[in-house]
Design a protein around this motif. Structure first.
Motif, PDB file in Angstrom:
ATOM      1  N   MET A  11       0.863  -1.182   0.000  1.00  0.00           N
ATOM      2  CA  MET A  11       0.000   0.000   0.000  1.00  0.00           C
ATOM      3  C   MET A  11       0.898   1.230   0.000  1.00  0.00           C
ATOM      4  O   MET A  11       1.927   1.250   0.677  1.00  0.00           O
ATOM      5  CB  MET A  11      -0.876  -0.002   1.255  1.00  0.00           C
ATOM      6  CG  MET A  11      -1.682   1.251   1.504  1.00  0.00           C
ATOM      7  SD  MET A  11      -2.577   1.152   3.071  1.00  0.00           S
ATOM      8  CE  MET A  11      -1.239   1.447   4.252  1.00  0.00           C
ATOM      9  N   TYR A  12       0.520   2.252  -0.783  1.00  0.00           N
ATOM     10  CA  TYR A  12       1.275   3.499  -0.843  1.00  0.00           C
ATOM     11  C   TYR A  12       0.316   4.640  -0.507  1.00  0.00           C
ATOM     12  O   TYR A  12      -0.524   5.019  -1.317  1.00  0.00           O
ATOM     13  CB  TYR A  12       1.881   3.688  -2.229  1.00  0.00           C
ATOM     14  CG  TYR A  12       2.795   2.559  -2.635  1.00  0.00           C
ATOM     15  CD1 TYR A  12       4.134   2.569  -2.274  1.00  0.00           C
ATOM     16  CD2 TYR A  12       2.315   1.465  -3.350  1.00  0.00           C
ATOM     17  CE1 TYR A  12       4.988   1.527  -2.640  1.00  0.00           C
ATOM     18  CE2 TYR A  12       3.150   0.426  -3.712  1.00  0.00           C
ATOM     19  CZ  TYR A  12       4.479   0.455  -3.358  1.00  0.00           C
ATOM     20  OH  TYR A  12       5.308  -0.580  -3.717  1.00  0.00           O
ATOM     21  N   LEU A  13       0.466   5.172   0.692  1.00  0.00           N
ATOM     22  CA  LEU A  13      -0.500   6.139   1.195  1.00  0.00           C
ATOM     23  C   LEU A  13       0.125   7.528   1.291  1.00  0.00           C
ATOM     24  O   LEU A  13       1.086   7.716   2.037  1.00  0.00           O
ATOM     25  CB  LEU A  13      -0.999   5.695   2.568  1.00  0.00           C
ATOM     26  CG  LEU A  13      -2.260   6.360   3.122  1.00  0.00           C
ATOM     27  CD1 LEU A  13      -3.455   6.066   2.216  1.00  0.00           C
ATOM     28  CD2 LEU A  13      -2.523   5.865   4.528  1.00  0.00           C
ATOM     29  N   PRO A  14      -0.402   8.517   0.567  1.00  0.00           N
ATOM     30  CA  PRO A  14       0.176   9.869   0.629  1.00  0.00           C
ATOM     31  C   PRO A  14      -0.036  10.507   1.994  1.00  0.00           C
ATOM     32  O   PRO A  14      -1.013  10.227   2.685  1.00  0.00           O
ATOM     33  CB  PRO A  14      -0.595  10.634  -0.446  1.00  0.00           C
ATOM     34  CG  PRO A  14      -1.216   9.585  -1.302  1.00  0.00           C
ATOM     35  CD  PRO A  14      -1.488   8.424  -0.402  1.00  0.00           C
ATOM     36  N   LEU A  15       0.891  11.381   2.363  1.00  0.00           N
ATOM     37  CA  LEU A  15       0.755  12.110   3.623  1.00  0.00           C
ATOM     38  C   LEU A  15      -0.475  13.002   3.586  1.00  0.00           C
ATOM     39  O   LEU A  15      -1.222  13.098   4.563  1.00  0.00           O
ATOM     40  CB  LEU A  15       2.015  12.951   3.875  1.00  0.00           C
ATOM     41  CG  LEU A  15       2.058  13.750   5.172  1.00  0.00           C
ATOM     42  CD1 LEU A  15       1.990  12.821   6.376  1.00  0.00           C
ATOM     43  CD2 LEU A  15       3.324  14.594   5.233  1.00  0.00           C
ATOM     44  N   MET A  16      -0.708  13.666   2.451  1.00  0.00           N
ATOM     45  CA  MET A  16      -1.906  14.492   2.279  1.00  0.00           C
ATOM     46  C   MET A  16      -2.313  14.442   0.818  1.00  0.00           C
ATOM     47  O   MET A  16      -1.457  14.422  -0.071  1.00  0.00           O
ATOM     48  CB  MET A  16      -1.662  15.934   2.712  1.00  0.00           C
ATOM     49  CG  MET A  16      -2.933  16.784   2.730  1.00  0.00           C
ATOM     50  SD  MET A  16      -2.665  18.408   3.497  1.00  0.00           S
ATOM     51  CE  MET A  16      -4.361  19.039   3.484  1.00  0.00           C
TER      52      MET A  16
END
Length: 296
Positions: A121-126
């Motif tokens: 999973m690649y989750l952006p900070l914002m």
């Protein structure tokens, strides 16, 4: 921009979730937590600082708070500020990637022969998801399951993981695809964005064609070739997605929901909803109605 990477062959661990609403001017307290927390803006602006970086979370935006870092409100929020929140812990070791590292990941994930079996999973900070309604609906489903006292929390773990995968898909892979678009694709992307913004109004395929100086029939064929959807059908799908979002988080009447998404004929709205969702708006609302509210 930073991106959280973690293995999702096992689901993340769900901790808690809720919908915060303040009926007075409010400032977020200063604290540090031992889990990740995702905030999804719903109404007005949330002013919050993390690791001495100030953020202004607008409706439709998503912010990831990290464990072990101090966060606090750096200025008062207006009365009525509202956001969804949920805490989770990855099931595997997590690491942070920068934009250059993510660019290499995008390249691999979007190769023509990619097998679509990525286990990370690649989750952006914002981020600002393009279809935040899907995020909101998944969150409402998560809330319902958690507050239904299921015999096992496994469903919450998997729903949280699904929500994070959806968030990853919208904010990571779509960015890569947009960077690879040719002029025709960019035109379609501009049309899609305009339709998304105006979907709650009474618009038709003919209105879109006039706005962008296209012949309606040509635009419909071009749009379907690029997206797989007839333009009018795409408009309907956006309206229904918005309606599902409203139905899952409010008690507004079906007539009001219909009008809110730009369909004045309530019966026509109900026929469209059943066509695309295979159930009535009322039945859809009954499916997920248990939520947890916290306020100030």
């Amino acid at each position: 921009m930073k991106f959280l990477k973690t293995d999702i062959r096992n689901p993340v661990e769900f901790i808690s979730c809720g919908h915060f609403i303040s009926n007075v001017p409010w400032t977020h307290s200063k604290r540090s937590i031992d889990s990740y927390e995702v905030l999804i803006g719903v109404h007005r602006t949330l002013y919050i600082t993390q690791n001495e970086v100030e953020y202004e979370l607008q409706p439709g935006q998503v912010l990831l708070l990290q464990p072990g870092l101090v966060h606090y409100g750096h200025k008062p929020c207006e009365e009525g500020v509202s956001f969804y929140w949920f805490h989770f812990i990855p099931s595997a070791q997590a690491e942070w990637l920068d934009e250059q590292e993510m660019a290499r990941v995008w390249q691999i994930l979007n190769e023509p022969d990619a097998d679509r079996n990525c286990t990370d999973m690649y989750l952006p900070l914002m981020c600002t998801p393009q279809a935040v309604e899907r995020i909101n609906i998944l969150f409402q489903q998560l809330q319902h399951v958690v507050n239904s006292n299921y015999y096992s929390l496994q469903s919450a773990h998997y729903l949280t993981t699904s929500l994070l995968i959806e968030l990853t898909e919208q904010t990571i892979t779509d960015v890569y695809r947009s960077a690879q678009q040719n002029k025709g694709d960019r035109n379609i992307a501009e049309i899609i964005e305009w339709v998304r913004i105006h979907a709650a109004q009474d618009i038709s395929a003919a209105d879109v064609a006039r706005r962008f100086n296209y012949n309606r029939d040509y635009l419909s064929r071009f749009f379907k070739k690029k997206t797989g959807y007839n333009l009018q059908e795409y408009i309907h799908l956006l309206k229904i997605a918005k309606a599902k979002d409203i139905l899952s988080r409010s008690s507004a009447s079906i007539k009001l929901v219909s009008a809110t998404v730009g369909i004045e004929d309530e019966k026509y709205f109900m026929r469209l909803f059943k066509k695309y969702v295979q159930m009535t708006p009322t039945d859809y609302r009954k499916a997920y109605y248990k939520i947890h509210l916290n306020n100030h």
